[in-house]
Design a protein around this motif. Structure first.
Motif, PDB file in Angstrom:
ATOM      1  N   LYS A 104       0.841  -1.193   0.000  1.00 30.41           N
ATOM      2  CA  LYS A 104       0.000   0.000   0.000  1.00 30.41           C
ATOM      3  C   LYS A 104       0.879   1.247   0.000  1.00 30.41           C
ATOM      4  O   LYS A 104       1.594   1.517   0.946  1.00 30.41           O
ATOM      5  CB  LYS A 104      -0.911  -0.004   1.229  1.00 30.41           C
ATOM      6  CG  LYS A 104      -1.879  -1.190   1.244  1.00 30.41           C
ATOM      7  CD  LYS A 104      -2.794  -1.128   2.439  1.00 30.41           C
ATOM      8  CE  LYS A 104      -3.570  -2.438   2.614  1.00 30.41           C
ATOM      9  NZ  LYS A 104      -4.455  -2.734   1.491  1.00 30.41           N
ATOM     10  N   LEU A 105       0.800   1.997  -1.078  1.00 33.79           N
ATOM     11  CA  LEU A 105       1.555   3.238  -1.203  1.00 33.79           C
ATOM     12  C   LEU A 105       0.717   4.394  -0.687  1.00 33.79           C
ATOM     13  O   LEU A 105      -0.451   4.514  -1.028  1.00 33.79           O
ATOM     14  CB  LEU A 105       1.913   3.486  -2.663  1.00 33.79           C
ATOM     15  CG  LEU A 105       3.369   3.296  -3.068  1.00 33.79           C
ATOM     16  CD1 LEU A 105       3.782   1.860  -2.854  1.00 33.79           C
ATOM     17  CD2 LEU A 105       3.591   3.730  -4.492  1.00 33.79           C
TER      18      LEU A 105
ATOM     19  N   TRP B  35      -6.672   0.950  -6.368  1.00 32.51           N
ATOM     20  CA  TRP B  35      -7.441   2.062  -6.907  1.00 32.51           C
ATOM     21  C   TRP B  35      -7.218   3.276  -6.001  1.00 32.51           C
ATOM     22  O   TRP B  35      -7.278   3.163  -4.780  1.00 32.51           O
ATOM     23  CB  TRP B  35      -8.932   1.726  -6.954  1.00 32.51           C
ATOM     24  CG  TRP B  35      -9.294   0.780  -8.047  1.00 32.51           C
ATOM     25  CD1 TRP B  35      -9.283  -0.580  -8.002  1.00 32.51           C
ATOM     26  CD2 TRP B  35      -9.740   1.139  -9.370  1.00 32.51           C
ATOM     27  NE1 TRP B  35      -9.683  -1.108  -9.211  1.00 32.51           N
ATOM     28  CE2 TRP B  35      -9.965  -0.075 -10.075  1.00 32.51           C
ATOM     29  CE3 TRP B  35      -9.968   2.338 -10.027  1.00 32.51           C
ATOM     30  CZ2 TRP B  35     -10.409  -0.115 -11.390  1.00 32.51           C
ATOM     31  CZ3 TRP B  35     -10.403   2.308 -11.334  1.00 32.51           C
ATOM     32  CH2 TRP B  35     -10.627   1.096 -12.005  1.00 32.51           C
ATOM     33  N   TYR B  36      -6.992   4.409  -6.662  1.00 29.38           N
ATOM     34  CA  TYR B  36      -6.740   5.633  -5.926  1.00 29.38           C
ATOM     35  C   TYR B  36      -7.791   6.683  -6.297  1.00 29.38           C
ATOM     36  O   TYR B  36      -8.221   6.771  -7.446  1.00 29.38           O
ATOM     37  CB  TYR B  36      -5.350   6.192  -6.240  1.00 29.38           C
ATOM     38  CG  TYR B  36      -4.233   5.441  -5.548  1.00 29.38           C
ATOM     39  CD1 TYR B  36      -3.702   4.281  -6.096  1.00 29.38           C
ATOM     40  CD2 TYR B  36      -3.720   5.899  -4.338  1.00 29.38           C
ATOM     41  CE1 TYR B  36      -2.679   3.593  -5.456  1.00 29.38           C
ATOM     42  CE2 TYR B  36      -2.703   5.221  -3.694  1.00 29.38           C
ATOM     43  CZ  TYR B  36      -2.191   4.069  -4.253  1.00 29.38           C
ATOM     44  OH  TYR B  36      -1.181   3.393  -3.619  1.00 29.38           O
ATOM     45  N   LYS B  37      -8.146   7.489  -5.307  1.00 25.01           N
ATOM     46  CA  LYS B  37      -9.057   8.613  -5.504  1.00 25.01           C
ATOM     47  C   LYS B  37      -8.255   9.887  -5.302  1.00 25.01           C
ATOM     48  O   LYS B  37      -7.533  10.030  -4.304  1.00 25.01           O
ATOM     49  CB  LYS B  37     -10.191   8.536  -4.466  1.00 25.01           C
ATOM     50  CG  LYS B  37     -11.163   9.696  -4.485  1.00 25.01           C
ATOM     51  CD  LYS B  37     -12.201   9.537  -3.364  1.00 25.01           C
ATOM     52  CE  LYS B  37     -13.198  10.662  -3.356  1.00 25.01           C
ATOM     53  NZ  LYS B  37     -14.183  10.522  -2.237  1.00 25.01           N
ATOM     54  N   GLN B  38      -8.359  10.809  -6.253  1.00 25.69           N
ATOM     55  CA  GLN B  38      -7.630  12.056  -6.142  1.00 25.69           C
ATOM     56  C   GLN B  38      -8.610  13.218  -6.171  1.00 25.69           C
ATOM     57  O   GLN B  38      -9.269  13.473  -7.183  1.00 25.69           O
ATOM     58  CB  GLN B  38      -6.608  12.194  -7.275  1.00 25.69           C
ATOM     59  CG  GLN B  38      -5.704  13.408  -7.125  1.00 25.69           C
ATOM     60  CD  GLN B  38      -4.663  13.503  -8.222  1.00 25.69           C
ATOM     61  OE1 GLN B  38      -4.827  12.964  -9.300  1.00 25.69           O
ATOM     62  NE2 GLN B  38      -3.567  14.190  -7.930  1.00 25.69           N
ATOM     63  N   GLU B  39      -8.679  13.930  -5.072  1.00 20.89           N
ATOM     64  CA  GLU B  39      -9.509  15.129  -4.995  1.00 20.89           C
ATOM     65  C   GLU B  39      -8.660  16.331  -5.358  1.00 20.89           C
ATOM     66  O   GLU B  39      -7.425  16.295  -5.288  1.00 20.89           O
ATOM     67  CB  GLU B  39     -10.105  15.255  -3.598  1.00 20.89           C
ATOM     68  CG  GLU B  39     -11.079  14.114  -3.275  1.00 20.89           C
ATOM     69  CD  GLU B  39     -11.577  14.125  -1.854  1.00 20.89           C
ATOM     70  OE1 GLU B  39     -10.803  14.479  -0.943  1.00 20.89           O
ATOM     71  OE2 GLU B  39     -12.755  13.796  -1.643  1.00 20.89           O
ATOM     72  N   PRO B  44      -3.051  11.320  -4.550  1.00 22.52           N
ATOM     73  CA  PRO B  44      -3.900  10.120  -4.671  1.00 22.52           C
ATOM     74  C   PRO B  44      -4.043   9.428  -3.321  1.00 22.52           C
ATOM     75  O   PRO B  44      -3.059   9.255  -2.598  1.00 22.52           O
ATOM     76  CB  PRO B  44      -3.125   9.248  -5.661  1.00 22.52           C
ATOM     77  CG  PRO B  44      -2.205  10.177  -6.395  1.00 22.52           C
ATOM     78  CD  PRO B  44      -1.853  11.243  -5.411  1.00 22.52           C
ATOM     79  N   GLN B  45      -5.276   9.035  -3.006  1.00 21.13           N
ATOM     80  CA  GLN B  45      -5.562   8.332  -1.763  1.00 21.13           C
ATOM     81  C   GLN B  45      -6.030   6.913  -2.096  1.00 21.13           C
ATOM     82  O   GLN B  45      -6.976   6.743  -2.870  1.00 21.13           O
ATOM     83  CB  GLN B  45      -6.658   9.065  -0.979  1.00 21.13           C
ATOM     84  CG  GLN B  45      -6.296  10.492  -0.609  1.00 21.13           C
ATOM     85  CD  GLN B  45      -5.195  10.566   0.411  1.00 21.13           C
ATOM     86  OE1 GLN B  45      -5.235   9.903   1.441  1.00 21.13           O
ATOM     87  NE2 GLN B  45      -4.179  11.377   0.149  1.00 21.13           N
ATOM     88  N   LEU B  46      -5.403   5.927  -1.493  1.00 22.20           N
ATOM     89  CA  LEU B  46      -5.784   4.535  -1.733  1.00 22.20           C
ATOM     90  C   LEU B  46      -7.184   4.281  -1.180  1.00 22.20           C
ATOM     91  O   LEU B  46      -7.464   4.600  -0.020  1.00 22.20           O
ATOM     92  CB  LEU B  46      -4.788   3.603  -1.049  1.00 22.20           C
ATOM     93  CG  LEU B  46      -5.050   2.113  -1.190  1.00 22.20           C
ATOM     94  CD1 LEU B  46      -4.843   1.663  -2.625  1.00 22.20           C
ATOM     95  CD2 LEU B  46      -4.140   1.318  -0.256  1.00 22.20           C
ATOM     96  N   ILE B  47      -8.077   3.734  -2.011  1.00 18.93           N
ATOM     97  CA  ILE B  47      -9.437   3.446  -1.541  1.00 18.93           C
ATOM     98  C   ILE B  47      -9.711   1.955  -1.446  1.00 18.93           C
ATOM     99  O   ILE B  47     -10.490   1.514  -0.597  1.00 18.93           O
ATOM    100  CB  ILE B  47     -10.506   4.131  -2.407  1.00 18.93           C
ATOM    101  CG1 ILE B  47     -10.370   3.758  -3.886  1.00 18.93           C
ATOM    102  CG2 ILE B  47     -10.454   5.644  -2.222  1.00 18.93           C
ATOM    103  CD1 ILE B  47     -11.539   4.237  -4.742  1.00 18.93           C
ATOM    104  N   ILE B  48      -9.103   1.169  -2.301  1.00 19.55           N
ATOM    105  CA  ILE B  48      -9.272  -0.272  -2.253  1.00 19.55           C
ATOM    106  C   ILE B  48      -8.204  -0.906  -3.120  1.00 19.55           C
ATOM    107  O   ILE B  48      -7.699  -0.268  -4.053  1.00 19.55           O
ATOM    108  CB  ILE B  48     -10.697  -0.689  -2.721  1.00 19.55           C
ATOM    109  CG1 ILE B  48     -11.017  -2.140  -2.336  1.00 19.55           C
ATOM    110  CG2 ILE B  48     -10.879  -0.464  -4.215  1.00 19.55           C
ATOM    111  CD1 ILE B  48     -12.493  -2.508  -2.479  1.00 19.55           C
ATOM    112  N   ASP B  49      -7.837  -2.128  -2.813  1.00 19.01           N
ATOM    113  CA  ASP B  49      -6.880  -2.836  -3.649  1.00 19.01           C
ATOM    114  C   ASP B  49      -7.242  -4.312  -3.706  1.00 19.01           C
ATOM    115  O   ASP B  49      -8.016  -4.807  -2.882  1.00 19.01           O
ATOM    116  CB  ASP B  49      -5.441  -2.636  -3.147  1.00 19.01           C
ATOM    117  CG  ASP B  49      -5.243  -3.060  -1.690  1.00 19.01           C
ATOM    118  OD1 ASP B  49      -4.178  -2.746  -1.126  1.00 19.01           O
ATOM    119  OD2 ASP B  49      -6.148  -3.690  -1.098  1.00 19.01           O
ATOM    120  N   ILE B  50      -6.709  -4.992  -4.692  1.00 24.63           N
ATOM    121  CA  ILE B  50      -6.999  -6.416  -4.857  1.00 24.63           C
ATOM    122  C   ILE B  50      -5.748  -7.116  -5.366  1.00 24.63           C
ATOM    123  O   ILE B  50      -4.969  -6.539  -6.135  1.00 24.63           O
ATOM    124  CB  ILE B  50      -8.204  -6.630  -5.814  1.00 24.63           C
ATOM    125  CG1 ILE B  50      -8.690  -8.079  -5.765  1.00 24.63           C
ATOM    126  CG2 ILE B  50      -7.868  -6.217  -7.244  1.00 24.63           C
ATOM    127  CD1 ILE B  50     -10.035  -8.295  -6.452  1.00 24.63           C
TER     128      ILE B  50
END
Lengths: 116, 114
Positions: A104-105, B35-39, B44-50
């Motif tokens: 996690k980056l 997946w990252y969300k950027q406001e 970029p903020q990590l929201i979920i990963d797989i």
């Protein structure tokens, strides 16, 4: 919540000048990264750093770029002689990268570099 | 070379509707997909990963699906809210290696209309 902090938030410089972008990664993290995002384009990997040395770098990261961890908390990106095409948002990131393979980056808010 | 394609580039939905963003990757060795969300004005903020050993993962209103055979993965947001409006980036990586270099998609601007 711990976060990656970057300074300055904006940097304007003249072409040919040297710039240093600064980052303070999350304190227990071991791996550090620089990414950049040219306006309207995707986020691109520049370099990764672990155990006081570069572990991987992209084609973008040429001899004009260097990274350093001058002390136990800061991580810097230096561009020796800036070019117009270096104008971009530069993001610092870090990861704990534990034995559990935690990839996690966590990204900082970025430094917007404008080369005039 | 390594590449991640992302579609659509922009997506507008009504509040309460679902949003789906799709990505494809080229590197067969990729096994980690965040997946990252950027406001606006933020990183970029990590929201979920797989990871590639899982086909689906869910976290409240967000879910991600992965089809390794087709090299596709998708982000699903249900019951969208105005605060979901942001740019979303998918990424792929060869997790577990020395570097964990993320290859990002081109981003999707999601607008949730109230």
């Amino acid at each position: 919540e711990p976060e990656v902090t970057q300074t300055p938030s904006h940097q304007v410089t003249q072409m040919g000048q040297e710039v240093i972008l600064r980052c303070v990664p999350i304190s227990n993290h071991l791996y550090f990264y620089w990414y950049r995002q040219i306006l309207g384009q995707k986020v691109e990997f520049l370099v990764s750093f672990y155990n006081n040395e570069i572990s991987e770098k992209s084609e973008i990261f040429d001899d004009q770029f260097s990274v350093e961890r001058p002390d136990g908390s800061n991580f810097t990106l230096k561009i020796r002689s800036t070019k117009l095409e270096d104008s971009a948002m530069y993001f610092c990131a870090s990861t704990e990268k534990s034995r559990a393979t935690n990839e996690k980056l966590f990204f900082g808010s970025g430094t917007q570099l404008s080369v005039l | 070379g390594e590449n991640v394609e992302q579609h659509p580039s922009t997506l507008s939905v009504q509040e309460g509707d679902s949003a789906v963003i799709k990505c494809t990757y080229s590197d067969s060795a990729s096994n980690y997909f965040p997946w990252y969300k950027q406001e606006l004005g933020k990183g970029p903020q990590l929201i979920i990963d797989i990871r590639s050993n899982v086909g689906e993962k869910k976290d409240q209103r967000i879910a991600v699906t992965l089809n390794k055979t087709a090299k596709h993965f998708s982000l699903h947001i249900t019951e969208t809210q105005p605060e979901d409006s942001a740019v979303y980036f998918c990424a792929g990586a060869r997790g577990g290696g020395a570097t964990n270099k993320l290859i990002f998609g081109t981003g999707t601007l999601l607008a949730v209309q109230p």
